[in-house]
Scaffold this active site. Structure first.
Site, PDB file in Angstrom:
ATOM      1  N   ARG A 127      55.525  67.235   9.487  1.00 25.53           N
ATOM      2  CA  ARG A 127      56.408  68.124  10.015  1.00 25.53           C
ATOM      3  C   ARG A 127      57.118  68.498   9.055  1.00 25.53           C
ATOM      4  O   ARG A 127      57.781  69.766   8.681  1.00 25.53           O
ATOM      5  CB  ARG A 127      56.858  68.162  11.340  1.00 25.53           C
ATOM      6  CG  ARG A 127      55.599  68.187  12.414  1.00 25.53           C
ATOM      7  CD  ARG A 127      56.106  67.939  13.800  1.00 25.53           C
ATOM      8  NE  ARG A 127      55.030  68.017  14.572  1.00 25.53           N
ATOM      9  CZ  ARG A 127      54.994  67.909  15.862  1.00 25.53           C
ATOM     10  NH1 ARG A 127      56.098  67.576  16.367  1.00 25.53           N
ATOM     11  NH2 ARG A 127      53.969  68.522  16.751  1.00 25.53           N
ATOM     12  N   THR A 153      51.588  75.787  18.993  1.00 31.27           N
ATOM     13  CA  THR A 153      51.504  74.431  18.819  1.00 31.27           C
ATOM     14  C   THR A 153      50.643  74.117  17.457  1.00 31.27           C
ATOM     15  O   THR A 153      49.762  74.682  17.033  1.00 31.27           O
ATOM     16  CB  THR A 153      50.486  73.893  19.882  1.00 31.27           C
ATOM     17  OG1 THR A 153      50.099  72.656  19.831  1.00 31.27           O
ATOM     18  CG2 THR A 153      49.307  74.836  20.216  1.00 31.27           C
ATOM     19  N   GLU A 201      62.208  59.457  24.636  1.00 33.95           N
ATOM     20  CA  GLU A 201      62.679  60.182  23.337  1.00 33.95           C
ATOM     21  C   GLU A 201      64.150  59.405  23.180  1.00 33.95           C
ATOM     22  O   GLU A 201      64.659  59.503  22.327  1.00 33.95           O
ATOM     23  CB  GLU A 201      62.718  61.699  23.552  1.00 33.95           C
ATOM     24  CG  GLU A 201      63.198  62.241  22.202  1.00 33.95           C
ATOM     25  CD  GLU A 201      62.864  63.736  22.294  1.00 33.95           C
ATOM     26  OE1 GLU A 201      61.922  64.287  23.087  1.00 33.95           O
ATOM     27  OE2 GLU A 201      63.420  64.337  21.461  1.00 33.95           O
ATOM     28  N   ASP A 257      72.520  63.867  27.325  1.00 31.65           N
ATOM     29  CA  ASP A 257      73.521  62.811  28.395  1.00 31.65           C
ATOM     30  C   ASP A 257      73.519  61.385  27.994  1.00 31.65           C
ATOM     31  O   ASP A 257      74.422  60.762  28.129  1.00 31.65           O
ATOM     32  CB  ASP A 257      73.371  63.422  29.621  1.00 31.65           C
ATOM     33  CG  ASP A 257      73.602  65.198  29.791  1.00 31.65           C
ATOM     34  OD1 ASP A 257      74.025  65.668  28.808  1.00 31.65           O
ATOM     35  OD2 ASP A 257      72.908  65.520  30.690  1.00 31.65           O
ATOM     36  N   GLY A 274      60.588  58.150  32.113  1.00 28.56           N
ATOM     37  CA  GLY A 274      61.247  57.666  33.392  1.00 28.56           C
ATOM     38  C   GLY A 274      60.230  57.460  34.811  1.00 28.56           C
ATOM     39  O   GLY A 274      60.370  56.260  35.420  1.00 28.56           O
ATOM     40  N   GLY A 318      61.539  62.279  33.516  1.00 25.21           N
ATOM     41  CA  GLY A 318      60.404  62.642  32.441  1.00 25.21           C
ATOM     42  C   GLY A 318      59.341  61.687  32.507  1.00 25.21           C
ATOM     43  O   GLY A 318      59.130  60.840  33.258  1.00 25.21           O
TER      44      GLY A 318
END
Ligand SMILES: Cc1cc2nc3c(=O)[nH]c(=O)nc-3n(C[C@H](O)[C@H](O)[C@H](O)COP(=O)(O)OP(=O)(O)OC[C@H]3O[C@@H](n4cnc5c(N)ncnc54)[C@H](O)[C@@H]3O)c2cc1C
Length: 573
Positions: free
Chosen positions: A280, A248, A374, A215, A19, A16
């Protein structure tokens, strides 16, 4: 069954944003001297990071300041963020926006050619930069293009990682299964950067792609690395039922209103100043409170919802920068948001918790292992992340991790790599066992569905001791049941059920960590709301939780929050 061994210098687990950015930085610094293997369970461009539409926050304009961005982030975090990390992050974020521009990122611009910024929740000024409604896609494309031009970056698409292996307290290698063949491949390397994203699919109603199953978090946890602040999960207030497609937050930044069944702009009761643009967690609880007080509207499939009226955003914007939102609304809800309000409901969206990393070096308690994006808890977001702070955090932490891994690998230069741990075969065997079982009592799907139900019902937006204890019991029962889990598909090639069985085992471990950390935090802070302890309790809980793996379940301890500048005060919007 034996694993093929691939030798390399650095393994980046995850392709992502974090990475890719980490691999590019490492490769740039090493000037062809060291190799990087980037491993992803899906093709690079199918990583979850292609999804974001909203944008990336950074201080780029007059009238804004690092101080303001840092304070907004700390306040948004309900004062659980480490303030030194936040201060460094906001200073490094603009450099990443410019760096991406130089690599070809098509940021949206006004007529004069200036970058366009828009407002996001709990940011005091517009500072969210975007590329129309494809921000994530263009960021990924730009980084992937750049990585392909690197000196020594090699991609392993569709390799599913099952275990992080250490030798004498130091990282030794990553065990993976090649999805196309079912063969095991062991990447033996000096260092590892974990960049596997969040844990979203632990809930039922989510905005995440199906691949986000925690994971990397679970592998790190089982390898002895503690997980930090895992009780904090963010819900995105406005998503389309029942798919969890985000409407959004930028729409609210451009004037969209939240209405209850009386047509009332109910946010005035919960956040009189910021209204729809409060943090949020506050908007999410407000929506559920309205619904529980009987002021919800009938949404799709009989689900109660509130209304999002996007007509104030204007026709021009809805047809241009919000084109995809409008198309989704027409296609999935049968409603044109240009003409009428649409029903919306919060969905699980982001994991504030993650792998416990040190400072801005992002190293972990296992030598040679770093984390970014994340999956890493850098303590930037604390108890509640601000919208549009994750994309820059992925870029900034990716860069930090790439640099730290380079320094680490360079310091090891000349030293021989550890010999492979003798029990690689044992790990292959246990990874393989999941598929070997032809008969059993339960499938991965049955376990996953029950797990998602209990997480949604008892470890959701509103929590209390009784629910959390019941959830932990159910999760443990499911873990027990998973011993008799079987995979019906007998093929080796592209055995999705096999991969899924592993993902479910990961989710089970993480569910136990989330519910246990939530049980022990007897206060309400940010996204963690306890009905039985509705106030924030700085005296006892201005601290980060750390969950460590034991055979009997997570052991929870605490470390202090770093406060450099802003003493915790009441959060009012
Ligand atoms: C719908 C949506 C919209 C969003 N919009 C915004 C926004 O506008 N602004 C903002 O700041 N944030 C936004 N976010 C949050 C942001 O998108 C994410 O936090 C961010 O993309 C995470 O990036 P990452 O690189 O950490 O992980 P990911 O992009 O999730 O990448 C994880 C990688 O790890 C790999 N991987 C995982 N497990 C394994 C395994 N076992 N073996 C091998 N590989 C594995 C995957 O293949 C993937 O390549 C949004 C989130 C969602 C859900």
């Amino acid at each position: 069954m034996k694993a093929e061994v691939v030798n390399t210098d650095l393994v980046v687990l995850g392709s992502g944003l974090a990475g890719l950015r980490a691999a590019i930085e490492f490769d740039k610094l090493s000037r062809g001297k060291y190799e990087v293997a980037v491993i992803s369970k899906v093709q690079v461009m199918r990583s979850h990071s292609v999804a974001p539409e909203g944008g990336a926050a950074a201080v780029m304009r007059e009238g804004d300041s690092f101080e303001q961005h840092a304070y907004d982030t700390v306040k948004g975090s309900d004062f659980l963020a480490d303030q030194d990390a936040v201060q460094q992050f906001v200073m490094d974020a603009p450099g990443e926006i410019i760096q991406l521009e130089h690599w070809g990122m098509p940021w949206a611009r006004d007529q004069e050619g200036n970058l366009l910024a828009r407002s996001f929740g709990a940011h005091e000024v517009p500072r969210t930069y975007f590329a129309y409604d494809r921000t994530g896609f263009f960021l990924m494309k730009t980084l992937y293009d750049r990585a392909l031009k690197g000196d020594n970056i090699r991609f392993y698409h569709e390799f599913f990682a099952t275990a992080i292996l250490a030798n004498e307290g130091r990282f030794n290698g990553l065990l993976t299964m090649e999805r196309a063949t079912g063969n095991f491949v062991y990447f033996k390397a000096k260092a590892l950067i974990v960049a596997t994203g969040g844990v979203g699919r632990i809930y039922k109603y989510v905005t995440y792609s199906h691949t986000v199953t925690g994971d990397g978090l679970a592998m790190a946890y089982r390898a002895g690395i503690p997980l930090k602040d895992m009780e904090f999960i963010q819900w995105l207030p406005t998503t389309m039922i029942p798919y969890g497609i985000p409407a959004t937050e930028a729409l609210r930044g451009h004037g969209a209103l939240l209405l209850n069944s009386d047509g009332e702009r109910f946010m005035k009761k919960y956040a009189p100043r910021k209204m729809e643009l409060a943090a949020r967690d506050i908007v999410t609880r407000a929506i559920f409170t309205e619904i529980s007080e009987g002021k919800g509207v009938e949404g799709p499939r009989g689900v109660k919802a509130v209304l999002l009226d996007t007509r104030p955003v204007g026709e021009e914007r809805l047809k241009s920068i919000y084109k995809t939102f409008r198309e989704n609304s027409i296609q999935f809800l049968g409603k044109d948001p240009l003409e009428e309000p649409i029903p919306v409901l919060p969905a699980a969206h982001y994991s504030m918790g993650g792998i416990h990393v040190m400072g801005t070096e992002l190293s972990t308690t296992l030598k040679g292992v770093f984390a970014a994006g994340e999956v890493a808890n850098v303590s930037l977001h604390g108890a509640n992340r601000l919208g549009s702070n994750s994309l820059p955090a992925c870029l900034v932490t990716g860069k930090w991790a790439g640099k730290s891994a380079f320094n680490y690998v360079m310091a090891l230069d000349g030293e021989l790599m550890d010999k492979p741990v003798e029990d690689i075969d044992k790990y292959v065997e246990s990874s393989f066992n999941v598929v070997k079982k032809e008969r059993g009592a339960v499938t991965p799907y049955e376990i996953r569905n029950k797990l998602q139900d209990v997480m949604e019902e008892k470890v959701g937006v509103f929590r209390n001791e009784r629910d959390l204890m019941e959830a932990i019991k159910t999760i443990r029962d499911l873990k027990e049941a998973s011993r008799d889990m079987y995979v019906r598909d007998r093929a080796f090639e592209y055995n999705l059920e096999w991969v899924h069985a592993h993902e479910v085992l990961n989710l089970l471990d993480l569910a136990e960590v989330i519910a246990t950390s939530a049980l022990y935090r007897k206060e309400s802070r940010g996204a963690h709301f306890r009905q039985d302890f509705p106030s924030r309790d700085d005296g006892n809980f201005l601290k980060h939780s750390l969950a460590s793996y034991t055979r009997d379940g997570p052991l929870v301890s605490y470390v202090p929050v770093t406060v450099t500048k802003w003493k915790p005060t009441e959060r009012v919007y």
